[in-house]
Design an enzyme around this catalytic site. Sequence first.
Site, mmCIF file in Angstrom:
data_model
loop_
_atom_site.group_PDB
_atom_site.id
_atom_site.type_symbol
_atom_site.label_atom_id
_atom_site.label_comp_id
_atom_site.label_asym_id
_atom_site.label_seq_id
_atom_site.Cartn_x
_atom_site.Cartn_y
_atom_site.Cartn_z
ATOM 1 N N SER A 155 0.975 -1.190 -0.049
ATOM 2 C CA SER A 155 -0.123 -0.094 0.098
ATOM 3 C C SER A 155 0.834 1.309 -0.128
ATOM 4 C CB SER A 155 -0.884 -0.135 1.383
ATOM 5 O OG SER A 155 -2.011 0.921 0.871
ATOM 6 N N ASP A 323 -8.721 -6.544 -4.596
ATOM 7 C CA ASP A 323 -8.364 -5.035 -4.072
ATOM 8 C C ASP A 323 -9.254 -4.062 -5.054
ATOM 9 O OD1 ASP A 323 -7.474 -2.785 -3.191
ATOM 10 O OD2 ASP A 323 -5.184 -3.816 -3.263
ATOM 11 N N HIS A 353 -8.063 -5.173 -0.209
ATOM 12 C CA HIS A 353 -6.954 -4.410 -0.011
ATOM 13 C C HIS A 353 -6.362 -5.024 1.047
ATOM 14 C CE1 HIS A 353 -3.909 -1.298 -0.876
ATOM 15 N NE2 HIS A 353 -3.995 -0.837 0.571
#
Length: 373
Positions: A155, A323, A353
């Site tokens: 991320s 995601d 995610h």
Amino acid sequence: MTITATAVPTSEESDGTVKYARIGSLELEAGGFLPDVVLAYETWGQLNADASNAVLIEHALTGSTHVARGATEEEGWWEQLVGPGATIDTTRYFVVSINIVGGCYGSTGPSSEAPDGKPWGSRFPLITLRDSTEAEARLADALGIEAWHAVLGGSMGGARALEWAVTFPGRVKRCAVISVGAYSTAEQIAFAQAQTLAIRQDPNFNNGDYYGGAAPEDGLALARRIAHITYRSALELDYRFGREPQHQETPLAAAVLAERGRYQVESYLDHQGNKLVRRFDANSYVAITEALMSHDVTRGRGSLEDALSRTTAEFFIAAVDSDRLYFPAQSRELAAGLPGDVPVHVIEAPIGHDGFLTEIGQLSAQLRLAFFS
């Protein structure tokens, strides 16, 4: 410039404990200035004689530096990947994790003292991921690390790892970018803006100068709710909660709107919001979220291919198949823009995610083969 850092640890008892380094002043990409920056960091393992075994692991948006257990038994957020005998074996590698500038886990941020002795608050400057990379490079210098064996992250941590590989190509031998693309898209910026606005519109925010008074907890909790919806998939939310009411609450039995009960999914989001309020600073949430908005490795560097042509690292790209915040297509675009033939590894997880955290063990064998054999 003299940079001071806590000495590299000499015993296992130092693993997984927070240390601090003063890295001097920092001129920022957007024009701001920080006169005396402190970085908080944790380390595991021992740096070898030629400093060739150093691994940098970058945390995500509200993550801390505590990647794995160490001196305490507090669980870290990538336990599946890091530790003695793990893929990133801390008996072989010297692992470093650094709290981003603007954060609230020990690095200089909005809650830190400015030169006048008061918290920075509304005066804290705009920072970008490139600024954080410059700051981290100085810490690497202080620790005697000329080049990282590998830089990894998921991320926002993946965005930070990628920025390292593009900004300092000679200092990154291997780079793993997980669950993020080459830049923040318009949709991702839109989600981020809704979160920062939730905080800024809290009556207690006071333009960021709330220290010493009531904190904007409602706004921060709402920001977390918005974010968490993007971190989880629709399938996972439906499977876990469906349309079920929360315990004895009655969502469809109330004389007035204000008295209705909650659905289970609402209670879950309330819980996530309240958890973050207990451990995070609202100004830091705004500062780091806007740093993530800035993520764009092409800025000032031409096309994506032009920007990525600067890199010399071996790359490991991965995405979570479910995601809906950083779509797998963005990972494929990044891989296609890199020199050579770079595959995209896939974490199969219905969760969305957050699979880069909960299911990172799926990549253990591939990462070991690629970077840590």
